[in-house]
Design a protein around this motif. Structure first.
Motif, PDB file in Angstrom:
ATOM      1  N   VAL A 134       0.834  -1.201   0.000  1.00 27.24           N
ATOM      2  CA  VAL A 134       0.000   0.000   0.000  1.00 27.24           C
ATOM      3  C   VAL A 134       0.873   1.257   0.000  1.00 27.24           C
ATOM      4  O   VAL A 134       0.562   2.240  -0.677  1.00 27.24           O
ATOM      5  CB  VAL A 134      -0.958  -0.008   1.212  1.00 27.24           C
ATOM      6  N   ALA A 135       1.978   1.227   0.755  1.00 25.52           N
ATOM      7  CA  ALA A 135       2.874   2.378   0.795  1.00 25.52           C
ATOM      8  C   ALA A 135       3.485   2.649  -0.575  1.00 25.52           C
ATOM      9  O   ALA A 135       3.590   3.804  -1.010  1.00 25.52           O
ATOM     10  CB  ALA A 135       3.974   2.156   1.833  1.00 25.52           C
ATOM     11  N   LEU A 136       3.884   1.578  -1.273  1.00 19.27           N
ATOM     12  CA  LEU A 136       4.468   1.746  -2.607  1.00 19.27           C
ATOM     13  C   LEU A 136       3.449   2.279  -3.612  1.00 19.27           C
ATOM     14  O   LEU A 136       3.719   3.239  -4.338  1.00 19.27           O
ATOM     15  CB  LEU A 136       5.045   0.417  -3.101  1.00 19.27           C
ATOM     16  N   VAL A 137       2.269   1.672  -3.622  1.00 24.96           N
ATOM     17  CA  VAL A 137       1.232   2.109  -4.554  1.00 24.96           C
ATOM     18  C   VAL A 137       0.736   3.503  -4.181  1.00 24.96           C
ATOM     19  O   VAL A 137       0.569   4.374  -5.050  1.00 24.96           O
ATOM     20  CB  VAL A 137       0.059   1.105  -4.577  1.00 24.96           C
ATOM     21  N   GLY A 138       0.504   3.729  -2.895  1.00 28.36           N
ATOM     22  CA  GLY A 138       0.059   5.045  -2.436  1.00 28.36           C
ATOM     23  C   GLY A 138       1.085   6.125  -2.712  1.00 28.36           C
ATOM     24  O   GLY A 138       0.748   7.230  -3.136  1.00 28.36           O
ATOM     25  N   GLY A 139       2.375   5.801  -2.486  1.00 31.41           N
ATOM     26  CA  GLY A 139       3.439   6.761  -2.770  1.00 31.41           C
ATOM     27  C   GLY A 139       3.509   7.105  -4.244  1.00 31.41           C
ATOM     28  O   GLY A 139       3.663   8.270  -4.623  1.00 31.41           O
ATOM     29  N   ALA A 140       3.376   6.074  -5.084  1.00 23.74           N
ATOM     30  CA  ALA A 140       3.395   6.309  -6.532  1.00 23.74           C
ATOM     31  C   ALA A 140       2.214   7.167  -6.960  1.00 23.74           C
ATOM     32  O   ALA A 140       2.359   8.094  -7.777  1.00 23.74           O
ATOM     33  CB  ALA A 140       3.370   4.967  -7.276  1.00 23.74           C
ATOM     34  N   PHE A 141       1.045   6.873  -6.385  1.00 22.93           N
ATOM     35  CA  PHE A 141      -0.138   7.670  -6.717  1.00 22.93           C
ATOM     36  C   PHE A 141       0.055   9.124  -6.292  1.00 22.93           C
ATOM     37  O   PHE A 141      -0.307  10.058  -7.020  1.00 22.93           O
ATOM     38  CB  PHE A 141      -1.369   7.079  -6.048  1.00 22.93           C
ATOM     39  N   LEU A 142       0.620   9.335  -5.109  1.00 27.82           N
ATOM     40  CA  LEU A 142       0.872  10.696  -4.630  1.00 27.82           C
ATOM     41  C   LEU A 142       1.820  11.451  -5.564  1.00 27.82           C
ATOM     42  O   LEU A 142       1.627  12.634  -5.833  1.00 27.82           O
ATOM     43  CB  LEU A 142       1.461  10.657  -3.217  1.00 27.82           C
ATOM     44  N   LEU A 143       2.852  10.756  -6.040  1.00 28.39           N
ATOM     45  CA  LEU A 143       3.794  11.404  -6.953  1.00 28.39           C
ATOM     46  C   LEU A 143       3.106  11.802  -8.257  1.00 28.39           C
ATOM     47  O   LEU A 143       3.325  12.902  -8.775  1.00 28.39           O
ATOM     48  CB  LEU A 143       4.978  10.472  -7.233  1.00 28.39           C
ATOM     49  N   VAL A 144       2.261  10.915  -8.767  1.00 33.28           N
ATOM     50  CA  VAL A 144       1.517  11.231  -9.996  1.00 33.28           C
ATOM     51  C   VAL A 144       0.543  12.374  -9.732  1.00 33.28           C
ATOM     52  O   VAL A 144       0.439  13.318 -10.525  1.00 33.28           O
ATOM     53  CB  VAL A 144       0.765   9.987 -10.515  1.00 33.28           C
ATOM     54  N   TYR A 145      -0.153  12.298  -8.618  1.00 34.98           N
ATOM     55  CA  TYR A 145      -1.117  13.336  -8.233  1.00 34.98           C
ATOM     56  C   TYR A 145      -0.409  14.678  -8.099  1.00 34.98           C
ATOM     57  O   TYR A 145      -0.902  15.714  -8.559  1.00 34.98           O
ATOM     58  CB  TYR A 145      -1.751  12.930  -6.909  1.00 34.98           C
TER      59      TYR A 145
END
Length: 198
Positions: free
Chosen positions: A75-86
């Motif tokens: 979740v941290a990896l996917v959430g972090g990636a989403f935050l970077l894209v966002y």
């Protein structure tokens, strides 16, 4: 007590940074506020919807992490990636801002507020993203979620009730450019922090 206040403040800041980003829901609340069309009902529906989805995310993601500890890493990896894209998208909007339009015929305000549940970004922001960040707070995840829900209530109340005063200012692309710059900085920092902590 200090940890709880810090966690609640972190939830408030995170929730606010996600909610403030310009989008259909904010444009709708602003437009209704400028028109003075069912403002309290619209603000209440939007804030309550966010609170319920945040609770679902905090409770659901937290339960998954307890049952499967490796889920926190995923979740941290996917959430972090989403935050970077966002954050990158918010940074892009700084250079390509969109103007908000308040004109148009009044529509079914309460019904349209409920239709925000059909927006997939609402689920990404509240259930997935805030839920994943809250899961990292352990036993204080509900305090984090409470802070995020409070941010939602404050933002929608300020946007809906203050729109008559801020309508002209918020309708200018330059105002959203400043807000999007703050959102971009927050999201990029949080995304990098989440991924670095794995």
């Amino acid at each position: 007590m200090t940890n709880a206040l810090t966690t609640a403040a972190a939830g408030f800041g995170t929730g606010l940074s996600l909610i403030v980003a310009i989008g259909a829901q904010n444009a709708f609340v602003l437009r209704q506020g400028i028109r003075r069309d069912a403002v309290l009902a619209v603000v209440g529906i939007c804030a309550l919807s966010d609170a319920l989805l945040i609770a679902l995310g905090v409770g659901g993601v937290g339960a998954v992490v307890v049952a499967w500890p490796r889920a926190l890493t995923a979740v941290a990896l996917v959430g972090g990636a989403f935050l970077l894209v966002y954050g990158a998208l918010a940074a892009r909007r700084v250079f390509r801002p969109a103007a908000l339009r308040a004109e148009g015929a009044p529509e079914g305000s309460r019904r349209r507020a409920v239709l925000t549940w059909l927006n997939p970004h609402v689920y990404l922001d509240t259930v997935f993203l805030l839920g994943s960040i809250a899961a990292d707070r352990g036993s204080l995840r509900w305090t984090f979620g409470l802070g995020a829900a409070l941010a939602s209530l404050c933002w929608f109340a300020a946007l809906g009730l203050g729109s008559r005063l801020l309508g002209r200012f918020l309708a200018r692309p330059s105002a959203w450019r400043v807000l999007d710059a703050l959102v971009a900085a927050t999201m990029l920092t949080m995304g990098a922090t989440l991924i670095a902590g794995v």
